[in-house]
Design a protein around this motif. Structure first.
Motif, PDB file in Angstrom:
ATOM      1  N   LEU A 165       0.856  -1.187   0.000  1.00 25.58           N
ATOM      2  CA  LEU A 165       0.000   0.000   0.000  1.00 25.58           C
ATOM      3  C   LEU A 165       0.889   1.233   0.000  1.00 25.58           C
ATOM      4  N   GLU A 166       0.550   2.183  -0.849  1.00 25.63           N
ATOM      5  CA  GLU A 166       1.310   3.433  -0.921  1.00 25.63           C
ATOM      6  C   GLU A 166       0.356   4.611  -0.829  1.00 25.63           C
ATOM      7  N   PRO A 167       0.208   5.179   0.374  1.00 29.28           N
ATOM      8  CA  PRO A 167      -0.641   6.366   0.502  1.00 29.28           C
ATOM      9  C   PRO A 167       0.126   7.631   0.133  1.00 29.28           C
ATOM     10  N   THR A 168      -0.581   8.561  -0.462  1.00 24.70           N
ATOM     11  CA  THR A 168      -0.037   9.878  -0.762  1.00 24.70           C
ATOM     12  C   THR A 168      -0.989  10.905  -0.162  1.00 24.70           C
ATOM     13  N   THR A 169      -0.447  11.839   0.601  1.00 26.40           N
ATOM     14  CA  THR A 169      -1.279  12.931   1.090  1.00 26.40           C
ATOM     15  C   THR A 169      -1.173  14.063   0.071  1.00 26.40           C
ATOM     16  N   ASP A 170      -2.247  14.228  -0.705  1.00 24.47           N
ATOM     17  CA  ASP A 170      -2.260  15.201  -1.789  1.00 24.47           C
ATOM     18  C   ASP A 170      -2.327  16.637  -1.254  1.00 24.47           C
ATOM     19  N   HIS A 171      -3.140  16.844  -0.227  1.00 17.16           N
ATOM     20  CA  HIS A 171      -3.292  18.160   0.398  1.00 17.16           C
ATOM     21  C   HIS A 171      -3.627  17.968   1.870  1.00 17.16           C
ATOM     22  N   ILE A 172      -3.058  18.807   2.726  1.00 16.88           N
ATOM     23  CA  ILE A 172      -3.396  18.821   4.148  1.00 16.88           C
ATOM     24  C   ILE A 172      -3.801  20.245   4.487  1.00 16.88           C
ATOM     25  N   PHE A 173      -5.015  20.382   4.993  1.00 11.94           N
ATOM     26  CA  PHE A 173      -5.533  21.679   5.391  1.00 11.94           C
ATOM     27  C   PHE A 173      -5.733  21.657   6.906  1.00 11.94           C
TER      28      PHE A 173
ATOM     29  N   GLU B  16      -7.679  20.552  14.052  1.00 13.07           N
ATOM     30  CA  GLU B  16      -8.225  19.625  13.062  1.00 13.07           C
ATOM     31  C   GLU B  16      -7.489  19.779  11.737  1.00 13.07           C
ATOM     32  N   ALA B  17      -7.577  18.731  10.946  1.00 15.63           N
ATOM     33  CA  ALA B  17      -7.003  18.767   9.603  1.00 15.63           C
ATOM     34  C   ALA B  17      -7.887  17.951   8.673  1.00 15.63           C
ATOM     35  N   ALA B  18      -8.055  18.458   7.464  1.00 16.92           N
ATOM     36  CA  ALA B  18      -8.719  17.712   6.400  1.00 16.92           C
ATOM     37  C   ALA B  18      -7.615  17.304   5.425  1.00 16.92           C
ATOM     38  N   VAL B  19      -7.556  16.019   5.141  1.00 21.20           N
ATOM     39  CA  VAL B  19      -6.490  15.489   4.294  1.00 21.20           C
ATOM     40  C   VAL B  19      -7.099  14.823   3.066  1.00 21.20           C
ATOM     41  N   LYS B  20      -6.744  15.339   1.897  1.00 19.35           N
ATOM     42  CA  LYS B  20      -7.102  14.690   0.629  1.00 19.35           C
ATOM     43  C   LYS B  20      -5.981  13.707   0.334  1.00 19.35           C
ATOM     44  N   TRP B  21      -6.330  12.432   0.210  1.00 19.08           N
ATOM     45  CA  TRP B  21      -5.321  11.396   0.031  1.00 19.08           C
ATOM     46  C   TRP B  21      -5.657  10.504  -1.161  1.00 19.08           C
ATOM     47  N   THR B  22      -4.625   9.847  -1.647  1.00 22.15           N
ATOM     48  CA  THR B  22      -4.751   8.831  -2.689  1.00 22.15           C
ATOM     49  C   THR B  22      -3.992   7.603  -2.206  1.00 22.15           C
ATOM     50  N   MET B  23      -4.593   6.447  -2.382  1.00 23.81           N
ATOM     51  CA  MET B  23      -3.962   5.194  -1.973  1.00 23.81           C
ATOM     52  C   MET B  23      -3.811   4.318  -3.215  1.00 23.81           C
ATOM     53  N   GLN B  24      -2.594   3.836  -3.415  1.00 20.23           N
ATOM     54  CA  GLN B  24      -2.353   2.866  -4.480  1.00 20.23           C
ATOM     55  C   GLN B  24      -1.919   1.580  -3.806  1.00 20.23           C
ATOM     56  N   GLY B  25      -2.425   0.483  -4.321  1.00 21.79           N
ATOM     57  CA  GLY B  25      -2.081  -0.789  -3.725  1.00 21.79           C
ATOM     58  C   GLY B  25      -1.912  -1.885  -4.751  1.00 21.79           C
ATOM     59  N   ILE B  26      -1.206  -2.912  -4.322  1.00 22.13           N
ATOM     60  CA  ILE B  26      -1.063  -4.149  -5.095  1.00 22.13           C
ATOM     61  C   ILE B  26      -1.596  -5.261  -4.199  1.00 22.13           C
ATOM     62  N   SER B  27      -2.585  -5.976  -4.707  1.00 26.39           N
ATOM     63  CA  SER B  27      -3.186  -7.040  -3.905  1.00 26.39           C
ATOM     64  C   SER B  27      -2.303  -8.288  -3.914  1.00 26.39           C
ATOM     65  N   LYS B  28      -2.615  -9.210  -3.025  1.00 27.94           N
ATOM     66  CA  LYS B  28      -1.894 -10.483  -2.975  1.00 27.94           C
ATOM     67  C   LYS B  28      -2.052 -11.251  -4.282  1.00 27.94           C
ATOM     68  N   SER B  29      -3.151 -10.971  -5.020  1.00 24.77           N
ATOM     69  CA  SER B  29      -3.364 -11.627  -6.315  1.00 24.77           C
ATOM     70  C   SER B  29      -2.833 -10.764  -7.470  1.00 24.77           C
ATOM     71  N   ASP B  30      -1.977  -9.772  -7.147  1.00 20.47           N
ATOM     72  CA  ASP B  30      -1.274  -8.941  -8.114  1.00 20.47           C
ATOM     73  C   ASP B  30      -2.179  -7.987  -8.891  1.00 20.47           C
ATOM     74  N   LYS B  31      -3.296  -7.582  -8.282  1.00 16.12           N
ATOM     75  CA  LYS B  31      -4.151  -6.567  -8.907  1.00 16.12           C
ATOM     76  C   LYS B  31      -3.758  -5.205  -8.375  1.00 16.12           C
ATOM     77  N   SER B  32      -3.719  -4.230  -9.266  1.00 17.07           N
ATOM     78  CA  SER B  32      -3.437  -2.847  -8.869  1.00 17.07           C
ATOM     79  C   SER B  32      -4.751  -2.130  -8.600  1.00 17.07           C
ATOM     80  N   VAL B  33      -4.775  -1.358  -7.525  1.00 15.78           N
ATOM     81  CA  VAL B  33      -5.943  -0.553  -7.196  1.00 15.78           C
ATOM     82  C   VAL B  33      -5.488   0.860  -6.862  1.00 15.78           C
ATOM     83  N   THR B  34      -6.354   1.793  -7.170  1.00 15.09           N
ATOM     84  CA  THR B  34      -6.153   3.184  -6.776  1.00 15.09           C
ATOM     85  C   THR B  34      -7.488   3.690  -6.262  1.00 15.09           C
ATOM     86  N   PHE B  35      -7.470   4.283  -5.077  1.00 11.40           N
ATOM     87  CA  PHE B  35      -8.678   4.881  -4.530  1.00 11.40           C
ATOM     88  C   PHE B  35      -8.282   6.119  -3.752  1.00 11.40           C
TER      89      PHE B  35
END
Length: 128
Positions: free
Chosen positions: A64-72, A77-96
């Protein structure tokens, strides 16, 4: 609480997700911390239930590779816009992505999180 201190806690939160390190991740939270992840689901008491959350991540993801795109930051308090990229155990790539609102207590621990994201979109990528 300084902006830098809040950003440090948030960086540790995401670093421990990337490392899939439950103890380090939970240490960022106050003893009575509550997480709404995602918002709309019943809130979870972090110290009671979140080791299982990290275990689920480890069961599904190789990486899993999280990226904090923006931190306000505003007050404790803080609002964080983030993106997560991952590789599953079955070798599927996901981005959310999403936005998490963090409330930090006076001790520098996360008191509350409110995460706005769509888990169904991630699961659909894993199943495709």
């Amino acid at each position: 609480m300084s902006k830098e201190a809040i950003e440090t806690v948030i960086a540790a939160y995401f670093a421990n997700i990337a490392a899939m390190n439950p103890e380090g991740w939970i240490e960022n939270f106050a003893e009575d911390a509550v997480s709404h992840d995602p918002v709309g689901e019943p809130p979870t008491k972090v110290h009671e239930n979140f080791r299982a959350f990290i275990s689920q991540l480890k069961a599904v993801f190789e990486k899993l590779e999280p990226t904090t795109d923006h931190i306000f930051v505003a007050g404790n308090e803080a609002a964080v816009k983030w993106t997560m990229q991952g590789i599953s155990k079955s070798d599927k790539s996901v981005t959310f992505e999403g936005i998490t609102v963090f409330e930090i207590n006076d001790s520098g621990k996360i008191q509350t999180t409110r995460a706005y994201w769509n888990p169904a979109a991630m699961v659909a990528q894993l199943r495709s």
